[in-house]
Design an enzyme around this catalytic site. Structure first.
Site, short mmCIF file in Angstrom:
data_model
loop_
_atom_site.label_atom_id
_atom_site.label_comp_id
_atom_site.label_asym_id
_atom_site.label_seq_id
_atom_site.Cartn_x
_atom_site.Cartn_y
_atom_site.Cartn_z
N TYR A 1 7.77 2.28 -7.76
CA TYR A 1 7.18 0.95 -7.79
C TYR A 1 6.81 0.53 -9.22
O TYR A 1 6.95 -0.64 -9.59
CB TYR A 1 5.94 0.89 -6.89
CG TYR A 1 6.24 1.17 -5.44
CD1 TYR A 1 7.41 0.72 -4.82
CD2 TYR A 1 5.35 1.90 -4.66
CE1 TYR A 1 7.69 0.98 -3.50
CE2 TYR A 1 5.62 2.17 -3.33
CZ TYR A 1 6.78 1.71 -2.75
OH TYR A 1 7.05 1.98 -1.44
N GLU B 1 0.85 -1.18 0.00
CA GLU B 1 0.00 0.00 0.00
C GLU B 1 0.89 1.23 0.00
O GLU B 1 1.94 1.23 0.64
CB GLU B 1 -0.91 0.06 1.24
CG GLU B 1 -2.00 -0.99 1.29
CD GLU B 1 -1.56 -2.26 1.99
OE1 GLU B 1 -2.29 -3.27 1.88
OE2 GLU B 1 -0.48 -2.27 2.62
#
Length: 147
Positions: free
Chosen positions: A117, A105
């Site tokens: 990411y 998250e």
């Protein structure tokens, strides 16, 4: 010289410095101590330069699923690709332990982290409404299949 290795209890003091410099609601010492000594699913790594810990990453491995619990680089060391090195190491460890997918998250406002990411193939998978307790911000769930 940069070194990435497993976190030890002796590292927790320096990890707390990174945590407090990085997050509005830092984890307490007891949480890190529990993760390192008691949680059989937890794998934590530190990145250090000349013996000084300046970042860490936590990973939970449950059967074949990996979940990044947290990652932080001290503000003084940001912008030098250390986060990418640490995240790459963490992903490689997950793969070596048999993980076939990885999730995490990230704050919806943290576009810098989301960009990093995405470099590793993570894609958005949903939103956790009001996930962060400090300000009620939503979390973007991201995941990737591992090779």
């Amino acid at each position: 010289m940069i070194d990435i290795r497993g976190m030890k209890t002796d590292d927790i003091g320096e990890v707390l410095e990174v945590e407090e410099a990085s997050f509005a609601t830092p984890w307490p010492e007891e949480t890190f101590l529990n993760e390192v000594t008691e949680n059989p699913y937890a794998h934590y790594f530190v990145i250090e330069k000349d013996g000084k810990v300046f970042g860490y990453c936590g990973l939970w491995l449950i059967i074949d699923e990996a979940h990044v619990t947290n990652i932080a680089i001290h503000p003084e060391y940001r912008g030098q690709k250390y986060g990418e090195q640490l995240f790459r190491h963490t992903c490689e460890e997950a793969i070596s332990q048999g993980a076939v997918q990885l999730s995490l998250e990230v704050r919806v406002s943290n576009t810098a982290a989301q960009h990093m990411y995405r470099k590793f193939g993570l894609v958005p998978g949903g939103i956790r409404k009001r996930y962060y307790t400090d300000n009620g911000e939503d979390a973007l769930v991201m995941w990737v299949g591992l090779k």
